[in-house]
Structures are given as structure tokens and as C-alpha cells.
Design an enzyme around this catalytic site. Structure first.
Site, PDB file in Angstrom:
ATOM      1  N   HIS A   1      -1.383   1.301  -4.474  1.00 24.49           N
ATOM      2  CA  HIS A   1      -1.802   2.696  -4.268  1.00 24.49           C
ATOM      3  C   HIS A   1      -0.938   3.663  -5.063  1.00 24.49           C
ATOM      4  O   HIS A   1      -0.917   4.856  -4.776  1.00 24.49           O
ATOM      5  CB  HIS A   1      -1.747   3.066  -2.778  1.00 24.49           C
ATOM      6  N   CYS A  20      -4.739  11.640 -20.612  1.00 32.63           N
ATOM      7  CA  CYS A  20      -4.572  10.464 -21.499  1.00 32.63           C
ATOM      8  C   CYS A  20      -4.089   9.225 -20.774  1.00 32.63           C
ATOM      9  O   CYS A  20      -3.811   8.201 -21.395  1.00 32.63           O
ATOM     10  CB  CYS A  20      -3.597  10.825 -22.628  1.00 32.63           C
ATOM     11  N   ASN A  53       2.829  -6.676  13.484  1.00 30.04           N
ATOM     12  CA  ASN A  53       2.412  -5.316  13.802  1.00 30.04           C
ATOM     13  C   ASN A  53       2.900  -4.991  15.213  1.00 30.04           C
ATOM     14  O   ASN A  53       3.382  -5.869  15.929  1.00 30.04           O
ATOM     15  CB  ASN A  53       0.871  -5.214  13.714  1.00 30.04           C
ATOM     16  N   LEU A  54       2.748  -3.711  15.579  1.00 29.97           N
ATOM     17  CA  LEU A  54       3.063  -3.343  16.977  1.00 29.97           C
ATOM     18  C   LEU A  54       1.906  -3.739  17.887  1.00 29.97           C
ATOM     19  O   LEU A  54       2.083  -3.975  19.069  1.00 29.97           O
ATOM     20  CB  LEU A  54       3.281  -1.826  17.082  1.00 29.97           C
ATOM     21  N   GLN A  92       0.846  -1.198   0.000  1.00 35.31           N
ATOM     22  CA  GLN A  92       0.000   0.000   0.000  1.00 35.31           C
ATOM     23  C   GLN A  92       0.880   1.245   0.000  1.00 35.31           C
ATOM     24  O   GLN A  92       0.401   2.351  -0.187  1.00 35.31           O
ATOM     25  CB  GLN A  92      -0.892   0.032   1.236  1.00 35.31           C
ATOM     26  N   ASN A  93       2.179   1.035   0.238  1.00 38.47           N
ATOM     27  CA  ASN A  93       3.108   2.162   0.359  1.00 38.47           C
ATOM     28  C   ASN A  93       3.471   2.715  -1.010  1.00 38.47           C
ATOM     29  O   ASN A  93       3.512   1.986  -2.000  1.00 38.47           O
ATOM     30  CB  ASN A  93       4.387   1.730   1.098  1.00 38.47           C
ATOM     31  N   CYS A 111       1.790  16.901 -19.844  1.00 33.20           N
ATOM     32  CA  CYS A 111       2.032  15.482 -20.153  1.00 33.20           C
ATOM     33  C   CYS A 111       2.984  15.409 -21.349  1.00 33.20           C
ATOM     34  O   CYS A 111       2.779  16.099 -22.352  1.00 33.20           O
ATOM     35  CB  CYS A 111       0.707  14.817 -20.522  1.00 33.20           C
TER      36      CYS A 111
HETATM   37  N1  APR Z   1       6.686  -2.292  12.890  1.00 34.84           N
HETATM   38  C1  APR Z   1       5.509  -2.907  12.584  1.00 34.84           C
HETATM   39  N2  APR Z   1       4.318  -2.251  12.491  1.00 34.84           N
HETATM   40  C2  APR Z   1       4.338  -0.922  12.724  1.00 34.84           C
HETATM   41  C3  APR Z   1       5.520  -0.214  13.038  1.00 34.84           C
HETATM   42  C4  APR Z   1       6.731  -0.960  13.115  1.00 34.84           C
HETATM   43  N3  APR Z   1       7.905  -0.374  13.411  1.00 34.84           N
HETATM   44  N4  APR Z   1       5.196   1.100  13.232  1.00 34.84           N
HETATM   45  C5  APR Z   1       3.869   1.205  13.016  1.00 34.84           C
HETATM   46  N5  APR Z   1       3.338  -0.008  12.731  1.00 34.84           N
HETATM   47  C6  APR Z   1       1.936  -0.329  12.406  1.00 34.84           C
HETATM   48  C7  APR Z   1       0.909   0.415  13.244  1.00 34.84           C
HETATM   49  O1  APR Z   1       0.629  -0.298  14.450  1.00 34.84           O
HETATM   50  C8  APR Z   1      -0.290   0.434  12.292  1.00 34.84           C
HETATM   51  O2  APR Z   1      -1.079  -0.744  12.452  1.00 34.84           O
HETATM   52  O3  APR Z   1       1.719   0.106  11.081  1.00 34.84           O
HETATM   53  C9  APR Z   1       0.343   0.423  10.907  1.00 34.84           C
HETATM   54  C10 APR Z   1       0.238   1.765  10.190  1.00 34.84           C
HETATM   55  O4  APR Z   1      -1.122   2.009   9.949  1.00 34.84           O
HETATM   56  P1  APR Z   1      -1.553   3.260   9.064  1.00 34.84           P
HETATM   57  O5  APR Z   1      -0.823   4.473   9.535  1.00 34.84           O
HETATM   58  O6  APR Z   1      -3.055   3.246   9.023  1.00 34.84           O
HETATM   59  O7  APR Z   1      -0.984   2.929   7.613  1.00 34.84           O
HETATM   60  P2  APR Z   1      -1.587   1.921   6.551  1.00 34.84           P
HETATM   61  O8  APR Z   1      -2.313   0.794   7.217  1.00 34.84           O
HETATM   62  O9  APR Z   1      -0.484   1.552   5.630  1.00 34.84           O
HETATM   63  O10 APR Z   1      -2.652   2.842   5.753  1.00 34.84           O
HETATM   64  C11 APR Z   1      -3.273   2.218   4.650  1.00 34.84           C
HETATM   65  O11 APR Z   1      -4.393   4.295   4.153  1.00 34.84           O
HETATM   66  O12 APR Z   1      -4.230   6.544   4.055  1.00 34.84           O
HETATM   67  C12 APR Z   1      -4.260   5.414   3.287  1.00 34.84           C
HETATM   68  O13 APR Z   1      -3.311   5.128   1.193  1.00 34.84           O
HETATM   69  C13 APR Z   1      -2.977   5.278   2.533  1.00 34.84           C
HETATM   70  O14 APR Z   1      -1.763   3.271   2.035  1.00 34.84           O
HETATM   71  C14 APR Z   1      -2.381   3.996   3.083  1.00 34.84           C
HETATM   72  C15 APR Z   1      -3.579   3.262   3.618  1.00 34.84           C
END
Ligand code: APR
Length: 230
Positions: free
Chosen positions: A106, A117, A198-199, A88-89, A133
Site C-alpha cells: 500500500h 511521471c 489477532n485480538l 499493508q502498513n 517533482c
Molecule cells: N495485536 C494483534 N492484532 C491487533 C492488535 C494487537 N495489539 N490491535 C489491533 N489488532 C487487530 C484488530 O483486531 C484488527 O483485526 O488489527 C486489525 C486492524 O484492522 P484494521 O484497522 O482494519 O487495519 P488493516 O486490516 O490493516 O486495514 C487494511 O485498510 O484502510 C485500509 O489501506 C488501509 O492498509 C489498510 C487496510
């Protein structure tokens, strides 16, 4: 195990210094989504939007991949089966770390898109409202980022990968935004084992067979060692 499909979110790039969206003081605390991440916001104030992405493009260009990105690249290189990263990054840290099968659902800060275009080309470091463009010359260049309300890229191909996954891994995403947040349920429905890094558990944490809590730079290298040793 033949195929691992990995979904990554802002959390995997957090330890490279790139801000996440929904944490305290995150990007969506600094800017309103509707102002900087929607077609309507771009139409209303294209300079604000261009400046927002110019800043993120510069920050991403200066960022280095971390041990989490590097672990995934090592997995792809060493795993006997297929590894697909769906991110998603919009940064290019997976590619900088050496990952090759990377899908940017994304979009990407390194990309520019023509609003007239649909031509895509490598974005300059700084974009301005009215940039033209290179193909159709219309003054409608924009960042090649999928905004809210727009269709993410490669969805058919991504669902194809999910249907073939033996293992679905979600890393550093809060599970707030669909369709990405729905991938775990789809992978599970198709018979995959599901694992979250995740954290803290995400909004869709209950769908995962296993959750490993901690910073990705610590949890991912250990997990990749396990996979490559098995
Ligand atoms: N290690 C692992 N997980 C982590 C770390 C880390 N060091 N730091 C943060 N996190 C986790 C957080 O706990 C959270 O669950 O990463 C997640 C970040 O969540 P968001 O900020 O919501 O980002 P994301 O889920 O990628 O957002 C999805 O939303 O705004 C749109 O298009 C944008 O791609 C993005 C989408």
C-alpha cells in the site's frame, strides 16, 4: 518448512502507538476514506490530504518498533528458509526492527510519488500541495500511498510468494480490504498451512488452520521461539 509468507496490518503497529483504521475511534472514524484516501479526495482538497499524511508521517517517524516487529526480524535472521513480509502498513517499523524482505503493497509514508511521471523519491517530512517533482518539475508530487481505487504494488511478485509458501501467516489485519484479504485463500489453494494472529478472528478467520488470539507483542515472540526451536 522452506518459506514463510507473512501479511501484516495495522494491528502489528497498534502497540507502537500508531492507530488502526476500523477500531473504535480509529482513523476511519476520524476521517472519511473518500476525503483522505482516494485520488478524488486528493483532487478535491489536496491540502487536507497532504496534512493527513504529514501527521501520519510525523507519528510514524516518532514511533518505535514493538516486540511483534522485533520477533519477525528475529525470525528472518534465524530461520533456515525464506521469510517474506508483505505489509499493508505504510509505516517503516518492520525495517526499523531489522526485517529486510519487506514489501509495502500500500506504499510508504517515507515515499513521494510524481502524479505526472511516476518518479519516486524519499518524501520530505512535510509535503505541500503543488510540490514539484525533482525529475519532471511538474507540481504534482503526492504521498507514495496506494489509495482506494488504485492498484496495490507488487501484486505479481506477491502472488509468486504465495504460490511458494509452506506457511502463510496473517497478523493484525481485519480482512476487510482486498486484495490482501484474499491472500489466505490463495495460499491455502496453493497448499500452505495458514495461521492468524489477532485480538479476535478477522473477517476471513474461517480460512485459517489456526488462530492465536492476543496482542502481537505477546503472541509473536512465543511463536517465533517455537519456529526457531523446531
Ligand atoms: N495485536 C494483534 N492484532 C491487533 C492488535 C494487537 N495489539 N490491535 C489491533 N489488532 C487487530 C484488530 O483486531 C484488527 O483485526 O488489527 C486489525 C486492524 O484492522 P484494521 O484497522 O482494519 O487495519 P488493516 O486490516 O490493516 O486495514 C487494511 O485498510 O484502510 C485500509 O489501506 C488501509 O492498509 C489498510 C487496510
Amino acid at each position: 518448512m522452506r518459506k514463510i509468507v507473512i501479511l501484516t496490518g495495522a494491528g502489528i503497529s497498534a502497540e507502537s502507538g500508531l492507530g488502526t483504521f476500523r477500531a473504535e475511534g480509529g482513523l476511519w472514524a476520524q476521517h472519511r476514506i473518500e476525503d483522505v484516501a482516494t485520488p478524488e479526495g486528493f483532487a478535491r482538497d489536496p491540502k487536507l490530504v497532504m496534512d493527513f499524511y504529514n501527521a501520519r508521517r510525523a507519528q510514524a517517524a516518532a514511533a518505535a518498533p514493538n516486540a511483534g516487529h522485533e520477533a519477525l526480524a528475529r525470525l528472518e535472521a534465524g530461520f533456515s528458509g525464506e521469510v517474506v513480509v508483505v505489509t499493508q502498513n505504510v509505516d517503516d517499523l518492520h525495517e526499523k526492527a531489522g526485517s529486510e524482505q519487506v514489501m509495502h503493497m500500500h506504499g510508504a509514508l517515507k515515499g513521494a510519488l510524481c502524479g505526472t511521471c511516476d518518479h519516486r523519491w524519499p518524501a520530505p517530512a512535510v509535503m505541500h500541495p503543488g510540490d514539484t517533482c525533482p525529475v519532471c518539475q511538474a507540481p504534482t508530487a503526492r504521498p507514495d500511498i496506494v489509495w482506494f481505487g488504485e492498484m496495490p504494488y507488487d501484486m505479481e511478485e506477491i502472488f509468486g510468494h504465495l504460490s511458494e509458501a509452506d506457511l502463510f501467516v496473517s497478523i493484525g489485519t481485519s480482512g476487510n480490504v482486498y486484495p490482501a484479504a484474499g491472500f489466505v485463500a490463495e495460499a491455502k489453494r496453493q497448499g500452505a498451512v495458514t495461521l492468524e494472529f489477532n485480538l479476535e478472528p478477522s473477517e476471513v478467520g474461517s480460512h485459517f488452520d489456526d488462530i492465536r488470539l492476543g496482542p502481537a507483542t505477546q503472541t509473536l515472540p512465543a511463536w517465533v521461539d517455537e519456529i526457531l526451536a523446531s
